[in-house]
Scaffold this motif. Structure first.
Motif, PDB file in Angstrom:
ATOM      1  N   MET A 216      12.653  77.030   4.443  1.00 61.11           N
ATOM      2  CA  MET A 216      12.970  76.253   3.265  1.00 61.11           C
ATOM      3  C   MET A 216      14.348  75.621   3.451  1.00 61.11           C
ATOM      4  SD  MET A 216      13.308  77.059  -0.814  1.00 61.11           S
ATOM      5  CE  MET A 216      11.564  77.016  -1.011  1.00 61.11           C
ATOM      6  N   THR A 217      14.476  74.402   2.972  1.00 64.16           N
ATOM      7  CA  THR A 217      15.778  73.742   2.936  1.00 64.16           C
ATOM      8  C   THR A 217      16.380  73.972   1.562  1.00 64.16           C
ATOM      9  OG1 THR A 217      15.150  72.012   4.507  1.00 64.16           O
ATOM     10  CG2 THR A 217      16.991  71.528   3.047  1.00 64.16           C
ATOM     11  N   GLU A 218      17.598  74.478   1.554  1.00 61.93           N
ATOM     12  CA  GLU A 218      18.306  74.649   0.294  1.00 61.93           C
ATOM     13  C   GLU A 218      19.423  73.620   0.242  1.00 61.93           C
ATOM     14  OE1 GLU A 218      20.641  77.862  -2.426  1.00 61.93           O
ATOM     15  OE2 GLU A 218      18.720  78.327  -1.516  1.00 61.93           O
ATOM     16  N   ILE A 219      19.466  72.899  -0.858  1.00 65.26           N
ATOM     17  CA  ILE A 219      20.486  71.886  -1.077  1.00 65.26           C
ATOM     18  C   ILE A 219      21.324  72.334  -2.256  1.00 65.26           C
ATOM     19  CG2 ILE A 219      20.935  69.474  -1.644  1.00 65.26           C
ATOM     20  CD1 ILE A 219      18.045  68.927  -0.494  1.00 65.26           C
ATOM     21  N   SER A 220      22.605  72.552  -1.990  1.00 62.92           N
ATOM     22  CA  SER A 220      23.533  72.939  -3.047  1.00 62.92           C
ATOM     23  C   SER A 220      24.397  71.731  -3.377  1.00 62.92           C
ATOM     24  CB  SER A 220      24.422  74.096  -2.585  1.00 62.92           C
ATOM     25  OG  SER A 220      23.635  75.227  -2.267  1.00 62.92           O
ATOM     26  N   VAL A 221      24.431  71.389  -4.648  1.00 60.58           N
ATOM     27  CA  VAL A 221      25.235  70.273  -5.125  1.00 60.58           C
ATOM     28  C   VAL A 221      26.452  70.860  -5.825  1.00 60.58           C
ATOM     29  CG1 VAL A 221      25.307  68.263  -6.645  1.00 60.58           C
ATOM     30  CG2 VAL A 221      23.187  68.830  -5.409  1.00 60.58           C
ATOM     31  N   GLY A 222      27.628  70.484  -5.353  1.00 60.98           N
ATOM     32  CA  GLY A 222      28.868  71.003  -5.925  1.00 60.98           C
ATOM     33  C   GLY A 222      29.352  70.158  -7.081  1.00 60.98           C
ATOM     34  N   LEU A 223      29.622  70.798  -8.199  1.00 64.96           N
ATOM     35  CA  LEU A 223      30.116  70.123  -9.401  1.00 64.96           C
ATOM     36  C   LEU A 223      31.573  70.480  -9.643  1.00 64.96           C
ATOM     37  CD1 LEU A 223      27.125  70.897 -11.789  1.00 64.96           C
ATOM     38  CD2 LEU A 223      27.478  68.839 -10.421  1.00 64.96           C
ATOM     39  N   GLN A 224      32.322  69.494 -10.137  1.00 68.70           N
ATOM     40  CA  GLN A 224      33.709  69.697 -10.526  1.00 68.70           C
ATOM     41  C   GLN A 224      33.927  68.907 -11.811  1.00 68.70           C
ATOM     42  OE1 GLN A 224      36.823  67.895  -8.015  1.00 68.70           O
ATOM     43  NE2 GLN A 224      37.594  69.996  -7.824  1.00 68.70           N
ATOM     44  N   ALA A 225      34.169  69.616 -12.897  1.00 68.05           N
ATOM     45  CA  ALA A 225      34.328  68.989 -14.213  1.00 68.05           C
ATOM     46  C   ALA A 225      33.114  68.117 -14.547  1.00 68.05           C
ATOM     47  CB  ALA A 225      35.619  68.174 -14.265  1.00 68.05           C
ATOM     48  N   GLY A 226      31.905  68.603 -14.195  1.00 71.19           N
ATOM     49  CA  GLY A 226      30.672  67.886 -14.504  1.00 71.19           C
ATOM     50  C   GLY A 226      30.308  66.784 -13.522  1.00 71.19           C
ATOM     51  N   ARG A 227      31.188  66.455 -12.612  1.00 66.59           N
ATOM     52  CA  ARG A 227      30.955  65.386 -11.632  1.00 66.59           C
ATOM     53  C   ARG A 227      30.423  65.980 -10.324  1.00 66.59           C
ATOM     54  NH1 ARG A 227      35.356  62.520  -8.003  1.00 66.59           N
ATOM     55  NH2 ARG A 227      34.050  60.907  -7.074  1.00 66.59           N
ATOM     56  N   LYS A 228      29.401  65.368  -9.761  1.00 65.97           N
ATOM     57  CA  LYS A 228      28.881  65.784  -8.465  1.00 65.97           C
ATOM     58  C   LYS A 228      29.872  65.328  -7.396  1.00 65.97           C
ATOM     59  CE  LYS A 228      24.068  65.508  -9.949  1.00 65.97           C
ATOM     60  NZ  LYS A 228      24.252  65.128 -11.354  1.00 65.97           N
ATOM     61  N   VAL A 229      30.411  66.301  -6.621  1.00 66.53           N
ATOM     62  CA  VAL A 229      31.464  65.972  -5.668  1.00 66.53           C
ATOM     63  C   VAL A 229      31.210  66.498  -4.257  1.00 66.53           C
ATOM     64  CG1 VAL A 229      33.254  65.778  -7.446  1.00 66.53           C
ATOM     65  CG2 VAL A 229      32.869  67.981  -6.295  1.00 66.53           C
ATOM     66  N   ALA A 230      30.108  67.192  -4.042  1.00 63.35           N
ATOM     67  CA  ALA A 230      29.836  67.741  -2.717  1.00 63.35           C
ATOM     68  C   ALA A 230      28.363  68.114  -2.602  1.00 63.35           C
ATOM     69  CB  ALA A 230      30.714  68.960  -2.452  1.00 63.35           C
ATOM     70  N   ILE A 231      27.922  68.237  -1.347  1.00 57.98           N
ATOM     71  CA  ILE A 231      26.552  68.656  -1.095  1.00 57.98           C
ATOM     72  C   ILE A 231      26.516  69.437   0.210  1.00 57.98           C
ATOM     73  CG2 ILE A 231      25.904  66.552   0.127  1.00 57.98           C
ATOM     74  CD1 ILE A 231      23.160  66.733  -1.211  1.00 57.98           C
ATOM     75  N   VAL A 232      25.720  70.498   0.211  1.00 57.29           N
ATOM     76  CA  VAL A 232      25.465  71.260   1.432  1.00 57.29           C
ATOM     77  C   VAL A 232      23.945  71.379   1.544  1.00 57.29           C
ATOM     78  CG1 VAL A 232      25.719  73.452   2.632  1.00 57.29           C
ATOM     79  CG2 VAL A 232      27.620  72.556   1.265  1.00 57.29           C
ATOM     80  N   ALA A 233      23.392  70.875   2.640  1.00 56.42           N
ATOM     81  CA  ALA A 233      21.957  70.990   2.901  1.00 56.42           C
ATOM     82  C   ALA A 233      21.791  71.863   4.130  1.00 56.42           C
ATOM     83  CB  ALA A 233      21.348  69.614   3.129  1.00 56.42           C
ATOM     84  N   ALA A 234      20.980  72.920   4.005  1.00 55.05           N
ATOM     85  CA  ALA A 234      20.838  73.868   5.108  1.00 55.05           C
ATOM     86  C   ALA A 234      19.399  74.337   5.261  1.00 55.05           C
ATOM     87  CB  ALA A 234      21.750  75.063   4.882  1.00 55.05           C
ATOM     88  N   GLY A 235      18.984  74.482   6.508  1.00 57.22           N
ATOM     89  CA  GLY A 235      17.680  75.039   6.821  1.00 57.22           C
ATOM     90  C   GLY A 235      16.604  73.996   7.019  1.00 57.22           C
ATOM     91  N   HIS A 236      15.540  74.432   7.689  1.00 55.62           N
ATOM     92  CA  HIS A 236      14.377  73.565   7.905  1.00 55.62           C
ATOM     93  C   HIS A 236      13.360  73.809   6.788  1.00 55.62           C
ATOM     94  CE1 HIS A 236      15.478  71.915  11.778  1.00 55.62           C
ATOM     95  NE2 HIS A 236      15.951  73.106  12.094  1.00 55.62           N
ATOM     96  N   THR A 237      12.665  72.769   6.389  1.00 58.74           N
ATOM     97  CA  THR A 237      11.751  72.886   5.251  1.00 58.74           C
ATOM     98  C   THR A 237      10.544  73.767   5.543  1.00 58.74           C
ATOM     99  OG1 THR A 237      10.445  70.933   5.828  1.00 58.74           O
ATOM    100  CG2 THR A 237      12.384  70.586   4.418  1.00 58.74           C
ATOM    101  N   GLY A 238      10.103  73.804   6.794  1.00 62.71           N
ATOM    102  CA  GLY A 238       8.926  74.595   7.129  1.00 62.71           C
ATOM    103  C   GLY A 238       7.627  73.958   6.686  1.00 62.71           C
ATOM    104  N   PHE A 239       7.662  72.677   6.365  1.00 60.34           N
ATOM    105  CA  PHE A 239       6.445  71.978   5.952  1.00 60.34           C
ATOM    106  C   PHE A 239       5.470  71.858   7.120  1.00 60.34           C
ATOM    107  CE2 PHE A 239       4.063  67.994   5.183  1.00 60.34           C
ATOM    108  CZ  PHE A 239       3.423  68.346   4.010  1.00 60.34           C
TER     109      PHE A 239
END
Length: 113
Positions: A1-24
């Protein structure tokens, strides 16, 4: 599974980390993984090459299939439009393929950059 973490700062999207293979499907022929990868790479390209955001921080870990982008220091407006577009597209992939892609929103300090 690919996990995508979206980083928020004061409600604003400011970062992203995408990790892993989806396994589809098998590596090299996994269209879901290719779609996620293409969107994350498009986000990097848009920040770096189109918007010329020198404040963008990024890292790639090919061994663990992980890409991280942090644009917290970039000015809002155009940056936010690009980020919302790409993150919205990633959310759509996660909606269609929930067994293969998961998106979570966390405070930016909780990201494993």
């Amino acid at each position: 599974m690919t996990e995508i973490s979206v980083g928020l700062q004061a409600g604003r999207k400011v970062a992203i980390v995408a990790a892993g293979h989806t396994g589809f499907s098998e590596r090299g022929s996994d269209v879901v993984c290719a779609g996620v990868s293409a969107l994350v790479q498009a986000l990097y390209y848009g920040f770096h090459e189109v918007l010329k955001q020198k404040e963008l921080r990024s890292s790639v870990d090919k061994k663990n299939a992980k890409m991280s982008l942090d644009w917290a220091e970039c000015p809002a407006s155009e940056v936010d439009v690009l980020a919302e577009t790409i993150i919205g597209s990633l959310k759509e992939i996660a909606r269609v393929y929930p067994d293969h892609v998961r998106i979570v929103e966390v405070h930016v300090d909780e990201l494993d950059f």
